[in-house]
Design a protein around this motif. Sequence first.
Motif, PDB file in Angstrom:
ATOM      1  N   ASP A 193       6.275   3.590  52.296  1.00 37.29           N
ATOM      2  CA  ASP A 193       6.122   4.990  53.204  1.00 37.29           C
ATOM      3  C   ASP A 193       6.196   4.721  54.652  1.00 37.29           C
ATOM      4  O   ASP A 193       7.153   5.460  55.330  1.00 37.29           O
ATOM      5  N   GLY A 194       5.630   3.686  55.348  1.00 37.60           N
ATOM      6  CA  GLY A 194       5.705   3.479  56.534  1.00 37.60           C
ATOM      7  C   GLY A 194       6.990   2.977  57.092  1.00 37.60           C
ATOM      8  O   GLY A 194       7.691   3.247  58.127  1.00 37.60           O
ATOM      9  N   GLU A 195       7.913   2.093  56.182  1.00 38.47           N
ATOM     10  CA  GLU A 195       9.010   1.644  56.443  1.00 38.47           C
ATOM     11  C   GLU A 195       9.955   2.834  56.448  1.00 38.47           C
ATOM     12  O   GLU A 195      10.928   2.716  57.274  1.00 38.47           O
ATOM     13  N   GLU A 196       9.863   3.752  55.414  1.00 39.28           N
ATOM     14  CA  GLU A 196      10.745   4.860  55.368  1.00 39.28           C
ATOM     15  C   GLU A 196      10.795   5.536  56.415  1.00 39.28           C
ATOM     16  O   GLU A 196      11.548   6.163  57.101  1.00 39.28           O
ATOM     17  N   ALA A 197       9.582   5.843  56.896  1.00 33.55           N
ATOM     18  CA  ALA A 197       9.394   6.681  58.222  1.00 33.55           C
ATOM     19  C   ALA A 197       9.929   5.992  59.350  1.00 33.55           C
ATOM     20  O   ALA A 197      10.561   6.711  60.266  1.00 33.55           O
ATOM     21  N   ARG A 198       9.486   4.794  59.479  1.00 34.04           N
ATOM     22  CA  ARG A 198      10.350   4.007  60.797  1.00 34.04           C
ATOM     23  C   ARG A 198      11.885   3.891  60.519  1.00 34.04           C
ATOM     24  O   ARG A 198      12.406   4.030  61.667  1.00 34.04           O
ATOM     25  N   LEU A 199      12.532   4.149  59.398  1.00 40.28           N
ATOM     26  CA  LEU A 199      13.680   4.062  59.250  1.00 40.28           C
ATOM     27  C   LEU A 199      14.365   5.155  59.729  1.00 40.28           C
ATOM     28  O   LEU A 199      15.451   5.308  60.416  1.00 40.28           O
ATOM     29  N   GLY A 200      13.720   6.327  59.313  1.00 38.67           N
ATOM     30  CA  GLY A 200      14.381   7.586  59.787  1.00 38.67           C
ATOM     31  C   GLY A 200      15.422   7.832  59.122  1.00 38.67           C
ATOM     32  O   GLY A 200      15.700   7.819  57.933  1.00 38.67           O
ATOM     33  N   ASN A 201      16.486   8.319  59.798  1.00 40.13           N
ATOM     34  CA  ASN A 201      17.934   8.810  59.363  1.00 40.13           C
ATOM     35  C   ASN A 201      18.859   7.723  59.473  1.00 40.13           C
ATOM     36  O   ASN A 201      20.125   7.874  59.244  1.00 40.13           O
ATOM     37  N   LEU A 202      18.510   6.514  59.659  1.00 42.30           N
ATOM     38  CA  LEU A 202      19.294   5.394  59.932  1.00 42.30           C
ATOM     39  C   LEU A 202      19.779   4.982  58.524  1.00 42.30           C
ATOM     40  O   LEU A 202      19.358   5.245  57.598  1.00 42.30           O
ATOM     41  N   ASP A 203      20.745   4.254  58.490  1.00 37.82           N
ATOM     42  CA  ASP A 203      21.341   3.499  57.309  1.00 37.82           C
ATOM     43  C   ASP A 203      19.924   2.566  56.722  1.00 37.82           C
ATOM     44  O   ASP A 203      19.824   1.706  57.431  1.00 37.82           O
ATOM     45  N   PRO A 204      19.791   2.643  55.400  1.00 40.75           N
ATOM     46  CA  PRO A 204      18.562   1.931  54.833  1.00 40.75           C
ATOM     47  C   PRO A 204      18.988   0.312  54.775  1.00 40.75           C
ATOM     48  O   PRO A 204      18.090  -0.407  54.799  1.00 40.75           O
ATOM     49  N   ARG A 205      20.406  -0.147  55.066  1.00 42.90           N
ATOM     50  CA  ARG A 205      20.781  -1.364  55.130  1.00 42.90           C
ATOM     51  C   ARG A 205      20.333  -2.272  56.268  1.00 42.90           C
ATOM     52  O   ARG A 205      20.075  -3.101  56.473  1.00 42.90           O
ATOM     53  N   PHE A 206      19.659  -1.257  57.420  1.00 44.28           N
ATOM     54  CA  PHE A 206      19.282  -1.725  58.690  1.00 44.28           C
ATOM     55  C   PHE A 206      17.802  -2.115  58.766  1.00 44.28           C
ATOM     56  O   PHE A 206      17.236  -2.585  59.486  1.00 44.28           O
ATOM     57  N   ASN A 207      16.980  -1.806  57.464  1.00 48.66           N
ATOM     58  CA  ASN A 207      15.583  -2.272  57.370  1.00 48.66           C
ATOM     59  C   ASN A 207      15.482  -2.915  56.138  1.00 48.66           C
ATOM     60  O   ASN A 207      15.841  -2.868  55.115  1.00 48.66           O
ATOM     61  N   HIS A 208      14.967  -4.392  56.472  1.00 47.15           N
ATOM     62  CA  HIS A 208      15.085  -5.275  55.527  1.00 47.15           C
ATOM     63  C   HIS A 208      14.269  -4.885  54.354  1.00 47.15           C
ATOM     64  O   HIS A 208      14.639  -5.134  52.970  1.00 47.15           O
ATOM     65  N   TRP A 209      13.077  -4.455  54.588  1.00 44.58           N
ATOM     66  CA  TRP A 209      12.022  -4.091  53.528  1.00 44.58           C
ATOM     67  C   TRP A 209      12.776  -2.853  52.520  1.00 44.58           C
ATOM     68  O   TRP A 209      12.888  -3.330  51.228  1.00 44.58           O
ATOM     69  N   ILE A 210      13.339  -1.866  53.130  1.00 46.70           N
ATOM     70  CA  ILE A 210      14.072  -1.050  52.364  1.00 46.70           C
ATOM     71  C   ILE A 210      15.280  -1.600  51.496  1.00 46.70           C
ATOM     72  O   ILE A 210      15.506  -1.125  50.393  1.00 46.70           O
ATOM     73  N   ALA A 211      16.077  -2.408  52.056  1.00 44.00           N
ATOM     74  CA  ALA A 211      17.240  -3.059  51.671  1.00 44.00           C
ATOM     75  C   ALA A 211      16.744  -3.881  50.284  1.00 44.00           C
ATOM     76  O   ALA A 211      17.534  -3.828  49.511  1.00 44.00           O
ATOM     77  N   VAL A 212      15.859  -4.758  50.750  1.00 47.46           N
ATOM     78  CA  VAL A 212      15.359  -5.505  49.573  1.00 47.46           C
ATOM     79  C   VAL A 212      14.655  -4.944  48.519  1.00 47.46           C
ATOM     80  O   VAL A 212      14.957  -5.226  47.380  1.00 47.46           O
ATOM     81  N   ARG A 213      13.945  -3.825  48.854  1.00 50.50           N
ATOM     82  CA  ARG A 213      13.462  -3.116  47.674  1.00 50.50           C
ATOM     83  C   ARG A 213      14.525  -2.356  46.867  1.00 50.50           C
ATOM     84  O   ARG A 213      14.683  -2.221  45.630  1.00 50.50           O
ATOM     85  N   ASP A 214      15.310  -1.736  47.489  1.00 54.16           N
ATOM     86  CA  ASP A 214      16.577  -1.072  46.758  1.00 54.16           C
ATOM     87  C   ASP A 214      17.449  -2.029  46.187  1.00 54.16           C
ATOM     88  O   ASP A 214      17.780  -1.762  44.816  1.00 54.16           O
ATOM     89  N   GLY A 215      17.573  -3.381  46.417  1.00 51.98           N
ATOM     90  CA  GLY A 215      18.350  -4.224  45.736  1.00 51.98           C
ATOM     91  C   GLY A 215      17.759  -4.708  44.666  1.00 51.98           C
ATOM     92  O   GLY A 215      18.316  -4.807  43.524  1.00 51.98           O
ATOM     93  N   LEU A 216      16.469  -5.085  44.555  1.00 47.33           N
ATOM     94  CA  LEU A 216      15.471  -5.334  43.239  1.00 47.33           C
ATOM     95  C   LEU A 216      15.571  -4.157  42.568  1.00 47.33           C
ATOM     96  O   LEU A 216      15.505  -4.546  41.401  1.00 47.33           O
ATOM     97  N   ALA A 217      15.282  -3.185  42.959  1.00 48.35           N
ATOM     98  CA  ALA A 217      15.108  -1.789  41.950  1.00 48.35           C
ATOM     99  C   ALA A 217      16.424  -1.562  41.276  1.00 48.35           C
ATOM    100  O   ALA A 217      16.496  -1.356  40.271  1.00 48.35           O
ATOM    101  N   ASN A 218      17.468  -1.674  42.112  1.00 50.84           N
ATOM    102  CA  ASN A 218      18.820  -1.452  41.238  1.00 50.84           C
ATOM    103  C   ASN A 218      19.210  -2.667  40.399  1.00 50.84           C
ATOM    104  O   ASN A 218      19.497  -2.451  39.157  1.00 50.84           O
ATOM    105  N   ALA A 219      19.085  -3.760  40.894  1.00 46.75           N
ATOM    106  CA  ALA A 219      19.531  -4.851  39.988  1.00 46.75           C
ATOM    107  C   ALA A 219      18.306  -5.533  38.917  1.00 46.75           C
ATOM    108  O   ALA A 219      18.661  -5.902  38.154  1.00 46.75           O
ATOM    109  N   HIS A 220      17.007  -5.452  39.502  1.00 45.72           N
ATOM    110  CA  HIS A 220      16.017  -6.078  38.473  1.00 45.72           C
ATOM    111  C   HIS A 220      14.684  -5.283  38.476  1.00 45.72           C
ATOM    112  O   HIS A 220      14.099  -5.780  38.563  1.00 45.72           O
ATOM    113  N   ALA A 221      15.059  -3.922  38.291  1.00 48.31           N
ATOM    114  CA  ALA A 221      13.869  -3.189  38.130  1.00 48.31           C
ATOM    115  C   ALA A 221      13.023  -3.593  37.106  1.00 48.31           C
ATOM    116  O   ALA A 221      11.755  -3.262  37.246  1.00 48.31           O
ATOM    117  N   ASP A 222      13.417  -4.233  36.138  1.00 47.32           N
ATOM    118  CA  ASP A 222      12.446  -4.460  34.900  1.00 47.32           C
ATOM    119  C   ASP A 222      11.492  -5.662  35.505  1.00 47.32           C
ATOM    120  O   ASP A 222      10.389  -5.645  34.832  1.00 47.32           O
TER     121      ASP A 222
END
Length: 147
Positions: free
Chosen positions: A15-44
Amino acid sequence: MKTSIRSPGLIARDDGEEARLGNLDPRFNHWIAVRDGLANAHADLFLQIPAIVRTLPDPIDQMKLFELIQIIPSPTRTALRSGGFADSRISEPRIMGYLRNNSIFAFGRADRAKTSATFGEILDAMWLFNRKFERALSEFNQIRARQ
């Protein structure tokens, strides 16, 4: 996915990383980018984390495993499902080539000549990653101590 996470600290960090990111592109935040990448490709894999921690209690080895998931996903998943992760063997030349191209079994004539390896040997051969992962773990522990 957040509803399946039972760690208040992890949810708060996310939640803190999402708030810090604000309206910027999610690829600019390492935490969010890795989370989304893992969730999309390796959610299991998220559901397997407790078993992974039991299999590989060392956090550095856990980081190496997630690096392997990115480099050679299918063989790593197969090894995880095998019940004997460290003893699972790779002998396909194409996969061994991927490992060499990612600085694993790339140093020294004996390493480069390997035609097969167990995942235990692969984790040991990932020594080049140790310093980077130790630094990441140290920074993570510092962040955790501040909360």
